[in-house]
Write a protein that holds these residues in place. Structure first.
Motif, PDB file in Angstrom:
ATOM      1  N   ALA A 185       0.963  -1.232   0.157  1.00 20.94           N
ATOM      2  CA  ALA A 185      -0.079  -0.028   0.090  1.00 20.94           C
ATOM      3  C   ALA A 185       0.948   1.421  -0.157  1.00 20.94           C
ATOM      4  O   ALA A 185       0.773   2.266  -0.713  1.00 20.94           O
ATOM      5  N   ALA A 224       2.387   1.714  -3.391  1.00 25.26           N
ATOM      6  CA  ALA A 224       1.377   2.151  -4.431  1.00 25.26           C
ATOM      7  C   ALA A 224       0.764   3.616  -4.206  1.00 25.26           C
ATOM      8  O   ALA A 224       0.960   4.361  -5.028  1.00 25.26           O
ATOM      9  N   ILE A 225       0.560   3.783  -3.079  1.00 22.62           N
ATOM     10  CA  ILE A 225       0.449   5.229  -2.665  1.00 22.62           C
ATOM     11  C   ILE A 225       1.370   6.138  -3.161  1.00 22.62           C
ATOM     12  O   ILE A 225       1.151   7.298  -3.543  1.00 22.62           O
ATOM     13  N   LEU A 263     -11.430   0.754  10.414  1.00 23.05           N
ATOM     14  CA  LEU A 263     -11.358  -0.056   9.301  1.00 23.05           C
ATOM     15  C   LEU A 263     -11.772   0.762   8.194  1.00 23.05           C
ATOM     16  O   LEU A 263     -11.313   0.850   7.113  1.00 23.05           O
ATOM     17  N   LEU A 264     -13.074   1.372   8.463  1.00 26.35           N
ATOM     18  CA  LEU A 264     -13.787   2.113   7.346  1.00 26.35           C
ATOM     19  C   LEU A 264     -13.012   3.105   6.934  1.00 26.35           C
ATOM     20  O   LEU A 264     -12.553   3.285   5.710  1.00 26.35           O
ATOM     21  N   THR A 274      -9.619   3.491   7.207  1.00 30.41           N
ATOM     22  CA  THR A 274      -8.457   3.228   6.308  1.00 30.41           C
ATOM     23  C   THR A 274      -8.740   2.661   4.952  1.00 30.41           C
ATOM     24  O   THR A 274      -8.181   3.279   4.077  1.00 30.41           O
ATOM     25  N   GLY A 275      -9.916   2.125   4.703  1.00 27.28           N
ATOM     26  CA  GLY A 275     -10.183   1.773   3.208  1.00 27.28           C
ATOM     27  C   GLY A 275     -10.428   2.951   2.677  1.00 27.28           C
ATOM     28  O   GLY A 275     -10.094   3.168   1.561  1.00 27.28           O
ATOM     29  N   ILE A 276     -11.330   3.707   3.084  1.00 23.53           N
ATOM     30  CA  ILE A 276     -11.632   5.292   2.255  1.00 23.53           C
ATOM     31  C   ILE A 276     -10.419   5.714   2.027  1.00 23.53           C
ATOM     32  O   ILE A 276     -10.152   6.427   0.985  1.00 23.53           O
ATOM     33  N   ILE A 319      -7.136   5.019   1.886  1.00 20.75           N
ATOM     34  CA  ILE A 319      -6.248   4.655   0.869  1.00 20.75           C
ATOM     35  C   ILE A 319      -6.868   4.767  -0.335  1.00 20.75           C
ATOM     36  O   ILE A 319      -6.282   5.276  -1.307  1.00 20.75           O
ATOM     37  N   ILE A 320      -8.294   5.078  -0.572  1.00 21.10           N
ATOM     38  CA  ILE A 320      -8.839   5.240  -2.195  1.00 21.10           C
ATOM     39  C   ILE A 320      -8.618   6.440  -2.258  1.00 21.10           C
ATOM     40  O   ILE A 320      -8.001   6.887  -3.371  1.00 21.10           O
ATOM     41  N   MET A 378      -5.201   7.695  -3.378  1.00 21.64           N
ATOM     42  CA  MET A 378      -4.914   7.298  -4.803  1.00 21.64           C
ATOM     43  C   MET A 378      -5.511   8.289  -5.580  1.00 21.64           C
ATOM     44  O   MET A 378      -4.939   8.835  -6.777  1.00 21.64           O
ATOM     45  N   LEU A 379      -6.806   8.549  -5.441  1.00 20.52           N
ATOM     46  CA  LEU A 379      -7.549   9.396  -6.315  1.00 20.52           C
ATOM     47  C   LEU A 379      -6.946  10.891  -6.327  1.00 20.52           C
ATOM     48  O   LEU A 379      -6.790  11.729  -7.269  1.00 20.52           O
ATOM     49  N   LEU A 382      -7.372   4.086 -11.468  1.00 14.34           N
ATOM     50  CA  LEU A 382      -6.352   3.599 -10.193  1.00 14.34           C
ATOM     51  C   LEU A 382      -6.146   1.988 -10.391  1.00 14.34           C
ATOM     52  O   LEU A 382      -6.720   1.182 -11.168  1.00 14.34           O
ATOM     53  N   GLN A 383      -4.966   1.653  -9.814  1.00  8.34           N
ATOM     54  CA  GLN A 383      -4.615   0.269  -9.684  1.00  8.34           C
ATOM     55  C   GLN A 383      -5.535  -0.517  -8.996  1.00  8.34           C
ATOM     56  O   GLN A 383      -5.854  -0.334  -7.840  1.00  8.34           O
ATOM     57  N   ILE A 390      -4.624  -1.802  -5.473  1.00 10.97           N
ATOM     58  CA  ILE A 390      -4.589  -0.708  -4.398  1.00 10.97           C
ATOM     59  C   ILE A 390      -6.219  -0.398  -4.192  1.00 10.97           C
ATOM     60  O   ILE A 390      -6.948  -0.177  -2.897  1.00 10.97           O
ATOM     61  N   LEU A 446      -7.662  -3.225  -2.344  1.00  7.63           N
ATOM     62  CA  LEU A 446      -7.013  -3.402  -1.008  1.00  7.63           C
ATOM     63  C   LEU A 446      -7.963  -2.534  -0.090  1.00  7.63           C
ATOM     64  O   LEU A 446      -8.188  -2.775   1.001  1.00  7.63           O
ATOM     65  N   GLY A 447      -8.243  -1.351  -0.803  1.00  7.36           N
ATOM     66  CA  GLY A 447      -9.098  -0.302  -0.119  1.00  7.36           C
ATOM     67  C   GLY A 447     -10.636  -0.805   0.168  1.00  7.36           C
ATOM     68  O   GLY A 447     -10.894  -1.029   1.328  1.00  7.36           O
ATOM     69  N   GLY A 448     -11.045  -1.595  -0.841  1.00  6.57           N
ATOM     70  CA  GLY A 448     -12.172  -2.387  -0.735  1.00  6.57           C
ATOM     71  C   GLY A 448     -12.278  -3.310   0.394  1.00  6.57           C
ATOM     72  O   GLY A 448     -13.241  -3.508   1.295  1.00  6.57           O
ATOM     73  N   SER A 475     -10.634  -3.248   3.275  1.00 12.11           N
ATOM     74  CA  SER A 475     -11.172  -2.860   4.504  1.00 12.11           C
ATOM     75  C   SER A 475     -12.581  -2.186   4.712  1.00 12.11           C
ATOM     76  O   SER A 475     -13.320  -2.456   5.470  1.00 12.11           O
ATOM     77  N   LEU A 476     -12.845  -1.563   3.468  1.00 13.84           N
ATOM     78  CA  LEU A 476     -14.118  -0.748   3.255  1.00 13.84           C
ATOM     79  C   LEU A 476     -15.407  -1.873   3.524  1.00 13.84           C
ATOM     80  O   LEU A 476     -16.124  -1.478   4.639  1.00 13.84           O
ATOM     81  N   ALA A 520     -15.429  -3.274   7.073  1.00 16.61           N
ATOM     82  CA  ALA A 520     -15.944  -2.437   8.026  1.00 16.61           C
ATOM     83  C   ALA A 520     -17.550  -2.273   7.770  1.00 16.61           C
ATOM     84  O   ALA A 520     -18.296  -2.220   8.769  1.00 16.61           O
TER      85      ALA A 520
END
Ligand SMILES: Nc1ncnc2c1ncn2[C@@H]1O[C@H](COP(=O)(O)OP(=O)(O)OP(=O)(O)O)[C@@H](O)[C@H]1O
Ligand SMILES: Nc1ncnc2c1ncn2[C@@H]1O[C@H](COP(=O)(O)OP(=O)(O)OP(=O)(O)O)[C@@H](O)[C@H]1O
Ligand SMILES: [Mg+2]
Ligand SMILES: [Mg+2]
Lengths: 323, 325, 511, 323
Positions: free
Chosen positions: A258, A261-262, A302-303, A305-307, A309-310, A313-314, D127-128, D131, D134-136, D138-139, D142
């Motif tokens: 991660a 990639a980030i 957890l929520l 973190t997921g958001i 990360i995305i 990237m955006l 996006l890749q 990643i 990977l976000g999903g 967690s998302l 959660a």
């Protein structure tokens, strides 16, 4: 010739890209930290930021190696168990009274060996990095569990622990150590022929081969580097925790990937930035730290973190613009 | 026959482990070549290895063959199910399950029940349909830790919880037990209750961050000893040892050592070896046809430097120590 | 060997063979190349030229046979050893790392370093790169990302690669495939210079004029075998062609099939900055040539018409109906198909079969109830590729295993089978052998006669003069001239193509 | 011309290749099962083999979608949490008395939605895949934890469970269900235009675009398929367990990727085989089953898993020969 008119284009575009590549991550970093600063007063304090750095240092260390592997067009899922194996072997030696310097070398040596094993299977047997290191993931974990019977190893000598627990001019040693390795990684990647080989092999393996790049040796080397850095990560953690656990490093590979990639590394190979990776690791570290400070409930951590990360990237994507 | 969903903490049809002999008489050695299979969560955690030792110790004493298997890690639900199913096909006389979750061994339980093989759910997650449960009360771990805090700091103060993996039964129950008891008391404030996924490293980091923010923190409760020991290191790193109490859960040997060394404040020991022995006894008694209540509660105790030597013992000595509590 | 003045053989192929699985790409090839000689290597697509050169430079290891350099056997294990033995090669398929700079690519595998090989000496590399490149194209910035360059420029870099290390043998595999005449002239100078340094050059090309201009002797290959090695001073073009194709090629003359019906109209189509607004009409049965210098924007214009890239302005109207911009599907449905310039990047799916590659845009036509009719595909594609003389004629084989020219045939076949009305050919005969070239010309004329409308982008004047009913000349992204057949000549075209000259036409003249 | 002489050969070569691609895996399968048969008599018995199939079925189901994603040049790490989310939502509906058929559709619908989300970020935001999913990971996890408060959902209607617990002609329904989906996947991939598009996009995205392949729609579709199959996996497991858990599907992605890779899918895209993937899943299932039958201790099971994954790949490689 139309040359005169055509020439400037590439120049402009180039500098644009390379400068922007890391800028994207930087913006992401600033935005996310900004948000935390607003939500939690104690986030942007000096001590806490040091805290963030310290807590990001191990992931950053692993991610350095991961970035090289990813640039070479591969992936290394076995970093966590490699760290565990290296940690337990080193710890048992230290407990047995082996001098610290030797133990340090052993820690890195173990990483080099697992890396060599992965590398040979990938470069010579031509297996896919993902699956080889997935096998390694189980293999090295099993070895460290068997070696220790599943128990953590305690009783490490003070002088060993102090290397990783003390700090210089207020900066924790782990941060300094990782900074040094980061500089080395940056230097190797951007200044040495080997670095160009890595980029070339990842960017266009056939072209690299045709150009006489020692493709196989290059591949083996990156996995050995990744293994060695896992060893360093193991040392830092062992020093801090005062114990070496066979289950150390669970899911480290995902954090490291991660971060890379980030930081702008492309998992298709050929692209990646050490600076970006460092920022990626800090983003993730700051994320955990901030969420803890705000005492966010587990599920919502957890929520977030997921958001994030995305979102990171955006932001990076937008900053770069469609390529 | 559908059993009512089991809540191991409140089930009425229960007894205390110590009453086994009293109620069902001395243990009769089972018939020749009795085989018992055990499936537990993971051997990477000392708690589950000790439980297996308990099984084995008791079985060996009575010439019973045991097979003790464990999934590859605490998240490996399907793997554990596969193991349970495979054990059933091999015809064991009784099965001891320590499921990863409340439900992941349900199919195995059903098959076993059809085949008339007694299944004993030992600790942690509780299969609602299970006919027999042996283990401690998960929630009680948290409650005991909370009560210690309340006694130690009559004036109250700030506390923090380091949780296990989000969504895992034991983690949830232990945290709930602690939180509820503390809040009932009213004097304390739980400033942080964050997950560290059973990881020593994450526990260390979380603790460091929390103490950073709350220098006046009174104590930590960690959902297991591994994380507790990580917290202890964090506490040491800021020279707060002795000022910030740390209480763990499980009572693994490293926790005992740390308590002896005056670092870890305490741990709620649920005596895995003893629990294993009791579970095996229950299993064999069921094979022998004893009509054991649905829940057999196993002992738990808060271990601190005060009582550590009493509980450090094993076998009979330990049983006495616990009973004399 | 007749008439070859062998002073001392610099390079000797001694019954070299190479097989790929069941294919014999090379069957005991033997011939010699003298020192300081420019040695032509000609043959149809799939004759084995590239394979031979790749065996020389260590990319392939020959299945049998030996290679001698200065009568010393080449112990070949990989490109490195070949390089050390003094072999440099310009590859047919451009081989570079897009993310790296021009200089990095030039010195890849043999970087200039400081501090005993520790640090790459970027400055010196870029300086030397600039030196080498100045003779080829001073516009190429050594520090530029090579991925940002035009194909032609990338090919020039590829040539430069072969020049920087002092090789004794330079193998050039179709180095001019995407170069314009002026650049070809520069290459000629370079080859002269190499020869004067007594370097031997092996020159592969499908352009006979280049072979005869640059080379003294030539080896003719067919189906992996050497047909003959001839001294070019005493043979004619047609002999050579006849020998390599195995038959005589008859020179057909241009015949026009233009009608008044407008099939395609381009209105102010633009994608700044590469292409400024362009307008023209294309008629049924017309063959419209598009000329221009490298980077004039021809490829981009084609990509816009075919909907590959979205235009910044303007629209395309097919049979009266406007096509939504930047939508390939829509363009295809409107009957517009593109044969792209860069086969490897924009054309083929390497690991998929010829059949898959050919039918990719038209799968729906080959499906009943959403199920692909493999039998129909097998039948039609096989027939189509037999028509185009695919070699080997095996439509199930991955297209990546075919020679460049044969890949091109498959991509053309793709549109023939789809029955589009308008076909855009971007450099259609690039890397295609003379035989196939003649076939493609004939084909284009046949299509025109069948009432299709055709655009041919080409950097080869003769090609345009031979095929086109009308030529549009592009300059810096604009249409600078619209020349009817009677006005078409190398001079008029060149004049309109080179900037600075005052022949820019007003838009309404166009079309 | 030599065409006549050349033609037959390659034809032969083709069938040879395609058959060989899977042959490698098949050999691996035979070897590994052979070993287990020797070491544990009860392994090769009918009931146990059915057991193996049943235990492999869920991974196989997930791996079908994963294979498509991998062929398209991507990866889907979010399958496990997608399954969890789909499971808990479906279960809560069933408990609320929603008719079974509707619930089944919802389960798959949830998978389609998460897949759509992944797909849009990948195809349109560019996006890749790694990643994004990977976000999903967690998302979606959660979301299912928050939705259920972390508790499993019990009390599913009999008729729902029986769909997945009963069997036909001695073959457990899950095996039959997955077999059906496997055939569909195989058919879609090898017999429909969409399948060609997936292979083309994975093989050379730019060329596919130029050839008029709807690249973005294709990408979105594969992620939706992967999500939908995760939903099916969720249904099977929920049915078997009689309950839905928010933490269902932990590490499913790794098993599925391993199955696809062992089955010959290339993580660089463009290559992969449904049949191979099925065999890959069975290899992994048989592995677990055999090791348990032989009562191998957990640590050594881990060891064996690691080794066998690598060995399986090596056998496959050798069978294919260096390419
Ligand atoms: N990697 C490969 N695998 C299988 N077959 C190959 C491979 N490379 C070349 N071939 C086959 O070998 C034969 C010779 O190919 P080669 O590329 O040498 O022809 P060529 O003379 O260079 O043609 P062109 O003029 O089109 O470049 C062809 O039939 C081709 O299909
Ligand atoms: N939008 C684009 N995306 C990808 N490649 C492009 C794009 N536009 C142009 N190119 C590539 O850049 C190269 C230059 O194209 P352009 O139209 O600018 O020049 P040209 O007139 O075709 O000259 P030449 O093709 O001979 O270099 C072409 O090979 C084309 O494939
Ligand atoms: Mg060639
Ligand atoms: Mg062009």
């Amino acid at each position: 010739m139309t040359i005169e008119s055509v020439e400037p284009a590439p120049r402009a575009k180039l500098s644009f890209i390379s400068s922007f590549r890391d800028a994207g991550v930087l913006i992401g970093l600033i935005v996310i930290f900004g948000i935390f600063a607003l939500l939690s007063p104690s986030f942007m304090t000096g001590p806490n930021l040091l805290n963030v750095l310290q807590q990001s240092s191990i992931n950053a260390c692993i991610a350095l190696g991961m970035t090289m592997v990813i640039i070479s067009g591969g992936i290394d899922l076995s970093v966590g168990p490699t760290a565990a194996l290296s940690a337990v072997i080193t710890a048992s030696l230290l407990v047995a009274g082996v001098p610290v310097p030797i133990a340090l070398c052993v820690a890195i040596g173990v990483g080099l060996l697992t890396g060599l094993f992965n590398g040979i299977l990938i470069a010579y047997a031509g297996l896919q990095p993902f699956i080889v290191t997935l096998g390694g993931l189980s293999l090295y974990r099993a070895l460290s569990l068997i070696y220790t019977g599943g128990n953590p190893i305690f009783g490490l000598p003070k002088e060993f622990r102090s290397i990783f627990t003390s700090s210089m001019m207020g900066i924790p040693n782990p941060v300094i150590i990782v900074a040094v390795f980061a500089f080395l990684a940056w230097f190797v990647l951007n200044r040495t022929p080997f670095g160009e080989y890595v980029l070339a092999v990842g960017g266009n393996r056939e072209a690299a081969h045709v150009a006489g790049v020692p493709v196989k040796r290059t591949l083996i080397s990156v996995y050995m580097i990744s293994g060695a850095l896992a060893g360093v990560g193991a040392l830092i953690l062992t020093g801090r925790l005062g114990a070496a656990e066979p289950i150390m490093g669970n899911l480290w590979e995902l954090d490291a990937i991660a971060a890379s990639a980030i930081g702008g590394a492309s998992l298709m190979g050929g692209r990646g930035s050490i600076v970006g990776t460092l920022m990626g690791a800090v983003i993730l570290g700051g994320l955990r730290n901030g969420l803890t400070l705000m005492n966010v409930q587990a599920f919502y951590q957890l929520l977030a973190t997921g958001i994030i990360i995305i979102v990171a990237m955006l932001i990076d994507r937008l900053a770069k613009g469609k390529a | 026959q559908e059993l009512a969903p089991l809540n191991s903490d409140t089930e009425a049809d229960r007894m205390d482990w110590s009453q086994l002999e009293a109620r069902f008489g001395a243990f009769k050695a089972p018939k020749e070549r009795t085989r018992v299979g055990g499936v537990s969560k993971t051997l990477a955690n000392e708690y589950w290895r000790s439980l297996g030792e308990g099984y084995k110790a008791f079985a060996d004493r009575h010439g019973v063959e045991v097979v003790y298997q464990a999934a590859q890690d605490e998240g490996d639900q399907l793997g554990q199910l596969a193991m349970a199913e495979n054990l059933i096909t091999q015809g064991y006389d009784a099965l001891l399950f320590s499921p990863q979750t409340d439900v992941n061994l349900q199919p195995a339980l059903e098959v076993a029940t059809d085949k008339g093989i007694p299944v004993i759910n030992v600790n942690d997650a509780v299969i609602p349909q299970v006919a027999h449960y042996v283990g401690n009360v998960q929630k009680d771990n948290g409650v005991r830790a909370a009560n210690w805090m309340i006694k130690a700091y009559p004036e109250g103060g700030k506390l923090a919880i380091i949780e296990g993996q989000a969504g895992v039964f034991a983690a949830g129950q232990r945290t709930a037990g602690f939180t509820e008891t503390i809040e009932a008391n009213g004097k304390f404030e739980i400033v942080a209750s964050v997950p560290a996924n059973w990881s020593r490293e994450l526990a260390y980091n979380a603790a460091a961050t929390i103490m950073q923010q709350h220098p006046d923190l009174k104590g930590f409760y960690a959902n297991n000893d591994g994380m507790a020991l990580g917290v202890v290191e964090a506490v040491k790193s800021v020279d707060q040892l002795g000022k910030v109490a740390v209480i763990g859960t499980d009572g693994i040997s490293d926790a005992y050592a740390s308590i002896r060394a005056g670092e870890l404040t305490g741990t709620i020991d649920s005596f895995p070896v003893l629990t294993g022995e009791i579970a095996m006894e229950v299993a064999l008694r069921l094979v022998n046809g004893d009509d054991i209540p649905r829940v057999v509660a196993t002992p738990q105790a808060l271990i601190t430097s005060d009582n550590i030597d009493v509980f450090a013992s094993t076998g009979e000595a330990l049983r006495k120590a616990i009973l004399s509590q | 060997m007749k008439g070859v003045a062998v002073t001392q053989a610099r390079l000797t192929f001694d019954s070299v063979s190479k097989t790929f699985g069941s294919i014999n790409a090379l069957r005991s090839v033997s011939f010699e190349v003298a020192a300081g000689e420019a040695h032509g290597l000609v043959g149809e697509n799939g004759a084995g030229k590239s394979t031979l050169l790749k065996s020389l430079c260590g990319v392939y290891l020959p299945s049998a046979g030996r290679i001698f350099i200065n009568d010393k056997e080449l112990q070949n294990n990989g490109p490195m050893t070949a390089q050390r033995a003094g072999v440099a090669m310009i590859h047919q398929e451009l081989q570079h790392v897009p993310e790296m700079t021009v200089a990095q690519n030039l010195f890849l595998g043999r970087s200039l370093t400081r501090f005993g090989g520790l640090i790459v000496d970027r400055k010196r590399q870029e300086a030397i790169a600039a030196e080498v490149l100045v003779d080829l194209d001073p516009g190429i910035d050594p520090a530029a990302r090579i991925g940002d360059l035009r194909v032609a420029q990338r090919q020039l870099v590829e040539i430069a690669r072969a020049l920087i290390d002092e090789a004794q043998i330079v193998a050039m595999d179709e180095p001019t495939s995407s170069l314009t005449p002026s650049e070809v002239d520069k290459l000629e100078v370079i080859i002269q210079r190499l020869r004067s340094k007594n370097v031997s050059v092996i020159y592969v090309s499908h352009r006979m004029d280049e072979i005869f201009r640059f080379c003294q002797t030539a080896t003719i290959m067919r189906d992996g075998e050497v047909v003959d090695t001839v001294s070019l001073s005493n043979v004619t073009r047609d002999d050579v062609v006849a020998r390599m194709v195995g038959r005589k090629l008859l020179h057909t003359v241009h015949t026009s099939h233009v009608t008044k019906e407008v099939l395609l109209e381009v209105k102010g189509l633009a994608s700044e900055p590469e292409v400024k607004p362009c307008s023209f009409k294309l008629h049924r049965g017309e063959v419209l040539g598009i000329a221009g210098l490298v980077g004039a924007g021809r490829t981009e214009l084609m990509r816009l018409i075919a909907g590959v890239d979205a235009p910044s302005a303007g629209q395309v109207i097919a049979l009266g109906k406007p096509i939504p911009g930047g939508n390939v599907r829509a363009a295809i449905n409107a009957g517009v198909g593109l044969v792209p310039e860069e086969r490897k990047r924009d054309g083929i799916i390497p690991m998929r079969s010829i059949a898959s590659n050919v039918t990719l845009p038209t799968l729906d036509n080959f499906s009943k109830f959403g199920v692909i009719q493999s039998s129909a595909i097998a039948r039609d594609v096989d027939a189509q590729m037999r028509d185009l003389d695919l070699r080997p004629l095996d439509i199930e084989r991955p297209i990546g295993d075919f020679s460049g020219g044969n890949q091109q045939k498959a991509i053309i076949g793709r549109w023939l089978i789809s029955g589009v009305e308008v076909m855009l050919f971007d450099e259609p005969t690039r890397g295609v052998d003379v035989g196939a070239k003649a076939e493609i010309y004939a084909l284009i004329e046949k299509l025109a006669s069948q009432g299709k409308a055709i655009v041919v982008v080409s950097s080869e004047m003769p090609e345009l003069l031979r095929l086109a009913d009308r030529v549009l000349v592009m300059r810096e992204g604009e249409i600078s001239a619209n020349l009817a057949r009677d006005k078409m000549s190398e001079e008029t075209i060149a004049q309109a193509a080179i900037p600075g000259t005052q022949s820019a036409v007003r838009k309404e003249e166009v079309a």
